[in-house]
Scaffold this motif. Structure first.
Motif, PDB file in Angstrom:
ATOM      1  N   VAL A 114     -15.930  13.775  11.099  1.00  9.83           N
ATOM      2  CA  VAL A 114     -14.800  13.617  10.181  1.00  9.83           C
ATOM      3  C   VAL A 114     -15.386  13.244   8.823  1.00  9.83           C
ATOM      4  N   ALA A 115     -15.222  14.152   7.868  1.00  9.81           N
ATOM      5  CA  ALA A 115     -15.869  13.981   6.566  1.00  9.81           C
ATOM      6  C   ALA A 115     -14.823  13.872   5.464  1.00  9.81           C
ATOM      7  N   GLY A 116     -15.025  12.922   4.580  1.00  8.19           N
ATOM      8  CA  GLY A 116     -14.132  12.754   3.424  1.00  8.19           C
ATOM      9  C   GLY A 116     -14.796  13.306   2.181  1.00  8.19           C
ATOM     10  N   ASN A 117     -14.124  14.251   1.552  1.00  6.52           N
ATOM     11  CA  ASN A 117     -14.606  14.816   0.291  1.00  6.52           C
ATOM     12  C   ASN A 117     -13.772  14.179  -0.821  1.00  6.52           C
ATOM     13  N   TRP A 118     -14.382  13.237  -1.512  1.00  3.56           N
ATOM     14  CA  TRP A 118     -13.627  12.486  -2.527  1.00  3.56           C
ATOM     15  C   TRP A 118     -13.394  13.308  -3.796  1.00  3.56           C
ATOM     16  N   LYS A 119     -14.085  14.420  -3.910  1.00  3.04           N
ATOM     17  CA  LYS A 119     -13.991  15.277  -5.112  1.00  3.04           C
ATOM     18  C   LYS A 119     -14.234  14.427  -6.375  1.00  3.04           C
ATOM     19  N   MET A 120     -13.573  14.748  -7.482  1.00  2.11           N
ATOM     20  CA  MET A 120     -13.825  13.994  -8.720  1.00  2.11           C
ATOM     21  C   MET A 120     -12.800  12.865  -8.833  1.00  2.11           C
ATOM     22  N   ASN A 121     -12.792  12.017  -7.804  1.00  8.85           N
ATOM     23  CA  ASN A 121     -11.844  10.900  -7.738  1.00  8.85           C
ATOM     24  C   ASN A 121     -12.596   9.598  -7.474  1.00  8.85           C
ATOM     25  N   THR A 122     -11.908   8.535  -7.614  1.00  9.59           N
ATOM     26  CA  THR A 122     -12.381   7.138  -7.475  1.00  9.59           C
ATOM     27  C   THR A 122     -13.141   6.695  -8.717  1.00  9.59           C
ATOM     28  N   ASN A 123     -13.325   5.382  -8.825  1.00  9.97           N
ATOM     29  CA  ASN A 123     -14.286   4.844  -9.771  1.00  9.97           C
ATOM     30  C   ASN A 123     -15.177   3.902  -8.969  1.00  9.97           C
ATOM     31  N   ARG A 124     -16.035   3.161  -9.646  1.00  6.17           N
ATOM     32  CA  ARG A 124     -16.975   2.360  -8.873  1.00  6.17           C
ATOM     33  C   ARG A 124     -16.250   1.349  -7.968  1.00  6.17           C
ATOM     34  N   ALA A 125     -15.262   0.668  -8.552  1.00 11.91           N
ATOM     35  CA  ALA A 125     -14.579  -0.386  -7.794  1.00 11.91           C
ATOM     36  C   ALA A 125     -13.727   0.191  -6.655  1.00 11.91           C
ATOM     37  N   SER A 126     -12.957   1.227  -6.968  1.00 13.00           N
ATOM     38  CA  SER A 126     -12.068   1.761  -5.913  1.00 13.00           C
ATOM     39  C   SER A 126     -12.888   2.438  -4.816  1.00 13.00           C
ATOM     40  N   GLY A 127     -13.990   3.068  -5.193  1.00  8.14           N
ATOM     41  CA  GLY A 127     -14.866   3.691  -4.202  1.00  8.14           C
ATOM     42  C   GLY A 127     -15.484   2.646  -3.280  1.00  8.14           C
ATOM     43  N   GLN A 128     -15.882   1.532  -3.877  1.00  4.38           N
ATOM     44  CA  GLN A 128     -16.471   0.455  -3.062  1.00  4.38           C
ATOM     45  C   GLN A 128     -15.456  -0.105  -2.072  1.00  4.38           C
ATOM     46  N   ASP A 129     -14.235  -0.288  -2.546  1.00  4.25           N
ATOM     47  CA  ASP A 129     -13.192  -0.823  -1.657  1.00  4.25           C
ATOM     48  C   ASP A 129     -12.929   0.133  -0.496  1.00  4.25           C
ATOM     49  N   ILE A 168     -18.808   9.859  11.112  1.00  7.35           N
ATOM     50  CA  ILE A 168     -17.979   9.714   9.915  1.00  7.35           C
ATOM     51  C   ILE A 168     -18.862   9.863   8.683  1.00  7.35           C
ATOM     52  N   LEU A 169     -18.340  10.582   7.716  1.00 11.83           N
ATOM     53  CA  LEU A 169     -19.102  10.852   6.506  1.00 11.83           C
ATOM     54  C   LEU A 169     -18.193  10.697   5.298  1.00 11.83           C
ATOM     55  N   VAL A 170     -18.714  10.123   4.227  1.00  9.55           N
ATOM     56  CA  VAL A 170     -17.966  10.141   2.965  1.00  9.55           C
ATOM     57  C   VAL A 170     -18.829  10.793   1.891  1.00  9.55           C
ATOM     58  N   CYS A 171     -18.192  11.599   1.061  1.00 10.80           N
ATOM     59  CA  CYS A 171     -18.904  12.305  -0.004  1.00 10.80           C
ATOM     60  C   CYS A 171     -18.317  11.918  -1.360  1.00 10.80           C
ATOM     61  N   PRO A 172     -18.833  10.854  -1.953  1.00 15.65           N
ATOM     62  CA  PRO A 172     -18.339  10.395  -3.256  1.00 15.65           C
ATOM     63  C   PRO A 172     -18.939  11.229  -4.392  1.00 15.65           C
ATOM     64  N   GLN A 178     -21.711   7.502   7.224  1.00 16.27           N
ATOM     65  CA  GLN A 178     -22.812   8.141   6.511  1.00 16.27           C
ATOM     66  C   GLN A 178     -22.329   8.623   5.148  1.00 16.27           C
ATOM     67  N   VAL A 179     -23.310   8.881   4.279  1.00 12.20           N
ATOM     68  CA  VAL A 179     -22.977   9.312   2.933  1.00 12.20           C
ATOM     69  C   VAL A 179     -23.525  10.716   2.690  1.00 12.20           C
ATOM     70  N   GLY A 180     -22.710  11.520   2.016  1.00  7.65           N
ATOM     71  CA  GLY A 180     -23.139  12.865   1.655  1.00  7.65           C
ATOM     72  C   GLY A 180     -22.770  13.164   0.214  1.00  7.65           C
ATOM     73  N   ALA A 181     -23.305  14.264  -0.305  1.00  9.41           N
ATOM     74  CA  ALA A 181     -23.006  14.670  -1.673  1.00  9.41           C
ATOM     75  C   ALA A 181     -22.087  15.888  -1.649  1.00  9.41           C
ATOM     76  N   GLN A 182     -21.456  16.147  -2.774  1.00  7.50           N
ATOM     77  CA  GLN A 182     -20.487  17.246  -2.859  1.00  7.50           C
ATOM     78  C   GLN A 182     -21.120  18.552  -3.321  1.00  7.50           C
ATOM     79  N   ASP A 183     -22.361  18.446  -3.776  1.00  9.00           N
ATOM     80  CA  ASP A 183     -23.046  19.636  -4.287  1.00  9.00           C
ATOM     81  C   ASP A 183     -24.507  19.268  -4.536  1.00  9.00           C
ATOM     82  N   VAL A 184     -25.324  20.260  -4.760  1.00  9.00           N
ATOM     83  CA  VAL A 184     -26.730  20.040  -5.083  1.00  9.00           C
ATOM     84  C   VAL A 184     -27.222  21.276  -5.830  1.00  9.00           C
ATOM     85  N   TYR A 185     -28.325  21.135  -6.542  1.00 14.75           N
ATOM     86  CA  TYR A 185     -28.917  22.308  -7.195  1.00 14.75           C
ATOM     87  C   TYR A 185     -30.096  22.795  -6.353  1.00 14.75           C
TER      88      TYR A 185
END
Ligand code: PGA
Length: 257
Positions: free
Chosen positions: A6-21, A39-43, A61-68
């Motif tokens: 189950v992976a969460g794609n946060w897209k271009m949302n949250t800020n530092r504080a809300s993401g931490q919460d 479980i995965l979150v992609c901030p 776990q943590v993942g990224a939304q894109d890479v080069y």
């Protein structure tokens, strides 16, 4: 048995504080390994380190939304695989429909990114999915085939071992319109057959195929309960613990059934 993701794609949302919460709330709810759910979150990139710190030691776990695809150098604004690894990313989403249709990424670019991520040891969630016009024109399967062939060009079974596919019909992303369980299952079955034809049936039995597109607490169990659906890639409903945790719980329930 395939393990739910189950992976969460946060897209271009949250800020530092809300993401931490958000991350802290999820870390509290992370299932133990025996729950059979990953479980995965992609901030967004700027918060990867902060969020990785926040969930460290939990089952999240943590993942990224894109890479080069380049390893480093003069590529202003881009982020390399090694950088993602360095900050603790286990996964990277590649070929999301917003990158395909808003940013203009081609299958060739996506393929280069998939290869770079695999070579660098970061697991890939490769997104594929048809537009509404493709579906209405009866072209869903040919579009999926083209995205799979393009995205996985020259990628061996060995290299594809850590790959996860996400089926995300574009018309269902962020629209509140979800594919019916039958539509999702039919696309997933098709994708699994594609993998069997391209690689082999042992591998196609193992590969995980997530569904994405307006997954919510009230449809998660039915969607993930389909035989070929192995989890969810969640956008909007991953931004609030009270919306995301029930989706994780639905996967837990199915995993323990
Ligand atoms: P959604 O997004 O859940 O908001 O539809 C899914 C995604 O884009 O991965």
């Amino acid at each position: 048995m395939r393990r739910f993701l189950v992976a969460g794609n946060w897209k271009m949302n949250t800020n530092r504080a809300s993401g931490q919460d958000l991350a802290a709330a999820l870390a509290e709810n992370a299932p133990a390994a025996e729950d059979g759910v990953e479980i995965l979150v992609c901030p967004p990139h700027p918060y990867l380190t902060t969020i990785a710190d926040k969930v460290s030691g939990s089952g999240v776990q943590v993942g990224a939304q894109d890479v080069y695809f380049e390893a480093g150098g003069a590529f202003t604004g881009e982020v390399a695989v090694d950088m993602l690894k360095d900050v603790g990313c286990e996964y990277v989403i590649i070929g999301h429909s917003e990158r395909r249709h808003v940013i203009g990424e081609t299958d060739e670019i996506i393929n280069r990114k998939v290869k770079a991520a695999i070579a660098g040891g970061v697991k890939v969630i490769l997104c594929v999915g048809e537009l509404l016009s493709d579906r209405e024109g009866g072209n869903t399967e040919s579009v999926l085939d083209a995205q799979m062939s393009g995205g996985l060009a020259d990628i061996s079974e060995q290299d594809a071992k850590e790959l996860v596919i996400a089926y995300e019909p574009v018309w269902a992303i962020g629209t509140g319109v979800t594919a019916s369980p039958e539509q999702a299952e039919s696309a997933h079955e098709h994708l699994r057959k594609w993998v069997a034809n391209r690689y082999n049936s042992t591998f196609s039995d193992q590969i995980r195929i997530l569904y994405g597109g307006s997954v919510k607490a009230d449809n998660a169990e039915t969607l993930m309960g389909q035989a070929n659906v192995d989890g969810a890639l969640v956008g909007g409903a991953s931004l609030k613990p009270e919306l995301f945790v029930p989706i994780i719980d639905a996967a837990r329930k199915l995993a323990s059934a």
